[in-house]
Design an enzyme around this catalytic site. Structure first.
Site, PDB file in Angstrom:
ATOM      1  N   HIS A   1      -7.291  -7.655  -0.413  1.00  0.00           N
ATOM      2  CA  HIS A   1      -7.246  -6.486   0.458  1.00  0.00           C
ATOM      3  C   HIS A   1      -8.204  -6.744   1.614  1.00  0.00           C
ATOM      4  CE1 HIS A   1      -5.953  -2.288   0.850  1.00  0.00           C
ATOM      5  NE2 HIS A   1      -7.149  -2.049   1.377  1.00  0.00           N
TER       6      HIS A   1
ATOM      7  N   ASP B   1       0.799  -1.228   0.000  1.00  0.00           N
ATOM      8  CA  ASP B   1       0.000   0.000   0.000  1.00  0.00           C
ATOM      9  C   ASP B   1       0.837   1.286   0.000  1.00  0.00           C
ATOM     10  OD1 ASP B   1      -1.403  -2.287   1.035  1.00  0.00           O
ATOM     11  OD2 ASP B   1      -3.026  -0.958   1.648  1.00  0.00           O
TER      12      ASP B   1
ATOM     13  N   HIS C   1      -3.600  -4.127   2.890  1.00  0.00           N
ATOM     14  CA  HIS C   1      -4.538  -3.386   3.745  1.00  0.00           C
ATOM     15  C   HIS C   1      -4.040  -3.124   5.148  1.00  0.00           C
ATOM     16  CE1 HIS C   1      -8.223  -1.766   5.446  1.00  0.00           C
ATOM     17  NE2 HIS C   1      -8.251  -2.734   6.351  1.00  0.00           N
TER      18      HIS C   1
ATOM     19  N   GLU D   1      -4.387   2.307  -3.127  1.00  0.00           N
ATOM     20  CA  GLU D   1      -5.652   2.829  -2.599  1.00  0.00           C
ATOM     21  C   GLU D   1      -5.468   3.914  -1.543  1.00  0.00           C
ATOM     22  OE1 GLU D   1      -8.314   0.985  -0.120  1.00  0.00           O
ATOM     23  OE2 GLU D   1      -6.829   0.876   1.472  1.00  0.00           O
ATOM     24  N   ASN D   2      -4.240   4.095  -1.047  1.00  0.00           N
ATOM     25  CA  ASN D   2      -3.950   5.152  -0.075  1.00  0.00           C
ATOM     26  C   ASN D   2      -3.048   6.243  -0.652  1.00  0.00           C
ATOM     27  OD1 ASN D   2      -3.629   2.443   2.146  1.00  0.00           O
ATOM     28  ND2 ASN D   2      -5.299   3.894   2.278  1.00  0.00           N
TER      29      ASN D   2
ATOM     30  N   HIS E   1      -0.955  -2.881   6.360  1.00  0.00           N
ATOM     31  CA  HIS E   1       0.195  -1.969   6.367  1.00  0.00           C
ATOM     32  C   HIS E   1       1.404  -2.440   7.169  1.00  0.00           C
ATOM     33  CE1 HIS E   1      -2.009   1.964   4.986  1.00  0.00           C
ATOM     34  NE2 HIS E   1      -2.465   0.880   4.362  1.00  0.00           N
TER      35      HIS E   1
ATOM     36  N   ASN F   1     -10.590  -0.864  -0.013  1.00  0.00           N
ATOM     37  CA  ASN F   1     -11.796  -0.279   0.565  1.00  0.00           C
ATOM     38  C   ASN F   1     -11.849   1.241   0.454  1.00  0.00           C
ATOM     39  OD1 ASN F   1      -9.630  -0.688   2.640  1.00  0.00           O
ATOM     40  ND2 ASN F   1     -10.999   0.571   3.883  1.00  0.00           N
ATOM     41  N   HIS F   2     -10.712   1.905   0.160  1.00  0.00           N
ATOM     42  CA  HIS F   2     -10.702   3.363  -0.023  1.00  0.00           C
ATOM     43  C   HIS F   2     -10.842   3.766  -1.485  1.00  0.00           C
ATOM     44  CE1 HIS F   2      -9.961   4.498   4.107  1.00  0.00           C
ATOM     45  NE2 HIS F   2      -8.940   3.645   4.187  1.00  0.00           N
TER      46      HIS F   2
END
Length: 262
Positions: free
Chosen positions: A150, A8, A175, A39-40, A177, A67-68
């Site tokens: 994820h 991520d 996810h 996604e981040n 991290h 999810n983001h």
């Protein structure tokens, strides 16, 4: 074939880490294909078109989400046309974008499938049964298939790894991290790790300023998340693949930081 998968990418520190480390890693591991979870990448929440183009420009071939994915509303204006960016395939029918795609490299195709877990995350469609549907589609064109799961729960990721052993080249968790210490080749030739880790600020709480998160735990009051500063890191894995069978031959975890780097 050597496939680099980057954990991520968190905000501007994560993107700086890509600029610092990616070329070095490609040379060190003779990388043919680079995939990253992004996604981040926009301030810790979602992605924008400009940031996606920035990451492609730095040498990343393909981006997965989680999810983001919808946190930056602008994504809905370009995800349908962007073949190099996918979101979890187990979103319901009607959601923008696609859950799988292909990378074409040196006469080979690499299939990539993105899934989201359901434990402690939004209740999407079942990633186990859905995965078979999409793997069957990918397998019509390639035996090399990389799955980004994820998910929050380690049990869900581990179970999916065993479920897909022998059906795909790799099942790679994202996810949470924090890179886990369980990278291995499963008995039927699938590379597995519960979490690849995070590319971003090392001295943080999952990318966020540690004092903000500590205060949240102490007071139970909401805080606005901000990316931490200080040394930055890259977490990734390199998977060596037999192109003729799609089986993984090895998986090598990578952790590098700018601390002490000239």
């Amino acid at each position: 074939m050597n496939i680099l998968f980057i954990g991520d990418i968190f905000g501007n520190p994560g993107r700086n880490s890509i600029r610092i480390f990616l070329k070095e890693l490609k040379d060190e591991y003779s990388v043919d294909v680079t995939i990253a979870n992004a996604e981040n990448s926009a301030g810790g929440k979602g992605i924008t078109k400009d940031i996606a183009n920035e990451l492609y420009g730095e040498g990343i071939d393909f981006l997965t989400m989680g999810n983001h994915v919808w946190d930056q509303r602008s994504i809905t204006s370009f995800i349908d046309e962007e073949a190099r960016l996918i979101r979890p395939a187990n979103y319901p029918i009607g959601a923008p974008g696609k859950g799988y795609g292909f990378i074409r490299i040196a006469g080979h195709k690499v299939g990539v499938l993105n899934l989201s877990g359901r434990v402690f995350l939004p209740p999407l469609d079942d990633p186990f049964s859905m995965s078979i549907r999409w793997i069957n589609e990918l397998a019509k064109e390639t035996s090399i298939i990389i799955v980004d799961i994820h998910a929050e729960a380690t049990s869900e990721k581990i179970a999916l790894g065993w479920f897909l052993d022998g059906k795909v080249t790799a099942v790679l968790g994202t996810h949470t991290h924090v890179q886990t210490a369980d990278a291995r080749i499963l008995p039927q030739g699938t590379a597995y790790i519960t979490d690849v880790g995070m590319t971003g600020p090392r001295d943080s709480v999952l990318g966020v300023k540690k004092e903000l998160i500590i205060n949240r735990f102490l007071t139970q009051m909401p805080v606005k998340f901000e990316a931490a500063s200080g040394p930055i890191q890259i977490n990734a894995v390199v998977i060596n693949v037999d192109e003729s069978t799609g089986k993984a031959l090895s998986i090598t975890p990578i952790q590098k930081t700018t601390e002490g780097k000239a």
